[in-house]
Motif scaffolding. Sequence first.
Motif, PDB file in Angstrom:
ATOM      1  N   PRO A 158       3.768  10.896  10.914  1.00 52.90           N
ATOM      2  CA  PRO A 158       3.426   9.534  11.354  1.00 52.90           C
ATOM      3  C   PRO A 158       2.752   9.420  12.717  1.00 52.90           C
ATOM      4  CG  PRO A 158       5.756   9.927  11.652  1.00 52.90           C
ATOM      5  CD  PRO A 158       5.205  11.153  10.978  1.00 52.90           C
ATOM      6  N   LEU A 159       2.187  10.496  13.201  1.00 54.47           N
ATOM      7  CA  LEU A 159       1.535  10.493  14.504  1.00 54.47           C
ATOM      8  C   LEU A 159       0.473   9.389  14.601  1.00 54.47           C
ATOM      9  CD1 LEU A 159       1.233  12.019  17.213  1.00 54.47           C
ATOM     10  CD2 LEU A 159      -0.604  13.315  16.126  1.00 54.47           C
ATOM     11  N   GLY A 160       0.540   8.610  15.658  1.00 56.36           N
ATOM     12  CA  GLY A 160      -0.479   7.602  15.930  1.00 56.36           C
ATOM     13  C   GLY A 160      -0.129   6.186  15.493  1.00 56.36           C
ATOM     14  N   TRP A 161       0.863   6.018  14.655  1.00 54.32           N
ATOM     15  CA  TRP A 161       1.190   4.680  14.159  1.00 54.32           C
ATOM     16  C   TRP A 161       1.797   3.778  15.233  1.00 54.32           C
ATOM     17  CZ3 TRP A 161      -0.748   2.202  10.344  1.00 54.32           C
ATOM     18  CH2 TRP A 161      -1.238   2.897   9.245  1.00 54.32           C
ATOM     19  N   GLN A 162       2.468   4.363  16.217  1.00 50.46           N
ATOM     20  CA  GLN A 162       3.115   3.549  17.249  1.00 50.46           C
ATOM     21  C   GLN A 162       2.114   2.634  17.945  1.00 50.46           C
ATOM     22  OE1 GLN A 162       6.457   3.922  17.236  1.00 50.46           O
ATOM     23  NE2 GLN A 162       6.517   2.057  18.435  1.00 50.46           N
ATOM     24  N   LYS A 163       0.891   3.093  18.073  1.00 52.25           N
ATOM     25  CA  LYS A 163      -0.167   2.287  18.696  1.00 52.25           C
ATOM     26  C   LYS A 163      -0.350   0.963  17.958  1.00 52.25           C
ATOM     27  CE  LYS A 163      -5.173   2.283  19.279  1.00 52.25           C
ATOM     28  NZ  LYS A 163      -6.407   3.043  19.118  1.00 52.25           N
ATOM     29  N   TRP A 164      -0.203   0.982  16.653  1.00 54.44           N
ATOM     30  CA  TRP A 164      -0.484  -0.206  15.843  1.00 54.44           C
ATOM     31  C   TRP A 164       0.747  -1.068  15.598  1.00 54.44           C
ATOM     32  CZ3 TRP A 164      -5.334  -0.993  15.970  1.00 54.44           C
ATOM     33  CH2 TRP A 164      -6.199   0.084  16.051  1.00 54.44           C
ATOM     34  N   GLY A 196       3.601  -1.206  17.673  1.00 59.96           N
ATOM     35  CA  GLY A 196       4.190  -1.686  18.912  1.00 59.96           C
ATOM     36  C   GLY A 196       5.649  -1.302  19.072  1.00 59.96           C
ATOM     37  N   GLU A 197       6.242  -1.835  20.124  1.00 58.18           N
ATOM     38  CA  GLU A 197       7.625  -1.490  20.476  1.00 58.18           C
ATOM     39  C   GLU A 197       8.649  -2.018  19.480  1.00 58.18           C
ATOM     40  OE1 GLU A 197       8.507  -2.651  24.452  1.00 58.18           O
ATOM     41  OE2 GLU A 197       6.791  -1.574  25.283  1.00 58.18           O
ATOM     42  N   ARG A 198       8.364  -3.112  18.827  1.00 54.10           N
ATOM     43  CA  ARG A 198       9.323  -3.704  17.882  1.00 54.10           C
ATOM     44  C   ARG A 198       9.120  -3.199  16.460  1.00 54.10           C
ATOM     45  NH1 ARG A 198       9.326  -9.841  17.916  1.00 54.10           N
ATOM     46  NH2 ARG A 198      11.142  -9.454  16.631  1.00 54.10           N
ATOM     47  N   GLY A 199       8.325  -2.177  16.276  1.00 55.10           N
ATOM     48  CA  GLY A 199       8.016  -1.683  14.951  1.00 55.10           C
ATOM     49  C   GLY A 199       8.835  -0.473  14.547  1.00 55.10           C
ATOM     50  N   ALA A 200       8.678  -0.096  13.289  1.00 56.05           N
ATOM     51  CA  ALA A 200       9.344   1.079  12.742  1.00 56.05           C
ATOM     52  C   ALA A 200       8.321   1.878  11.945  1.00 56.05           C
ATOM     53  CB  ALA A 200      10.504   0.663  11.842  1.00 56.05           C
ATOM     54  N   VAL A 201       8.460   3.200  12.006  1.00 54.76           N
ATOM     55  CA  VAL A 201       7.569   4.084  11.263  1.00 54.76           C
ATOM     56  C   VAL A 201       8.397   4.938  10.316  1.00 54.76           C
ATOM     57  CG1 VAL A 201       5.842   5.910  11.401  1.00 54.76           C
ATOM     58  CG2 VAL A 201       5.999   4.216  13.216  1.00 54.76           C
ATOM     59  N   ILE A 202       7.987   4.964   9.067  1.00 52.99           N
ATOM     60  CA  ILE A 202       8.600   5.832   8.075  1.00 52.99           C
ATOM     61  C   ILE A 202       7.557   6.883   7.745  1.00 52.99           C
ATOM     62  CG2 ILE A 202       9.546   5.966   5.742  1.00 52.99           C
ATOM     63  CD1 ILE A 202      10.130   2.902   6.067  1.00 52.99           C
ATOM     64  N   GLY A 203       7.907   8.137   7.918  1.00 49.11           N
ATOM     65  CA  GLY A 203       6.961   9.206   7.650  1.00 49.11           C
ATOM     66  C   GLY A 203       7.666  10.532   7.472  1.00 49.11           C
ATOM     67  N   LEU A 204       6.894  11.559   7.223  1.00 48.34           N
ATOM     68  CA  LEU A 204       7.438  12.905   7.054  1.00 48.34           C
ATOM     69  C   LEU A 204       7.296  13.671   8.347  1.00 48.34           C
ATOM     70  CD1 LEU A 204       6.034  13.982   3.586  1.00 48.34           C
ATOM     71  CD2 LEU A 204       8.331  13.198   4.141  1.00 48.34           C
TER      72      LEU A 204
END
Length: 72
Positions: free
Chosen positions: A24-30, A32-40
């Motif tokens: 999930p590299l790079g998703w934090q940019k889109w 933001g701080e209140r988000g969550a990323v699901i990835g491998l």
Amino acid sequence: QPEEYRRSVLIPGKPKVAVEAAYPLGWQKWIGERGAVIGLRRFGASGPGKIAMEKLGFNVSNVVNYVNTALC
């Protein structure tokens, strides 16, 4: 995409979730701080797509549970 479109889709201040069937590299940019990323965060698996995705946890139930835990 133009800034106006991005702001209409990625509404500032609203929580966001990114689901990435890879690292999930790079998703934090889109999201933001209140988000969550699901990835491998490991090497994936081979096989028919539908079966591999299920085995890796990419299904509606797991995504909903993760979002409820991460954002609530």
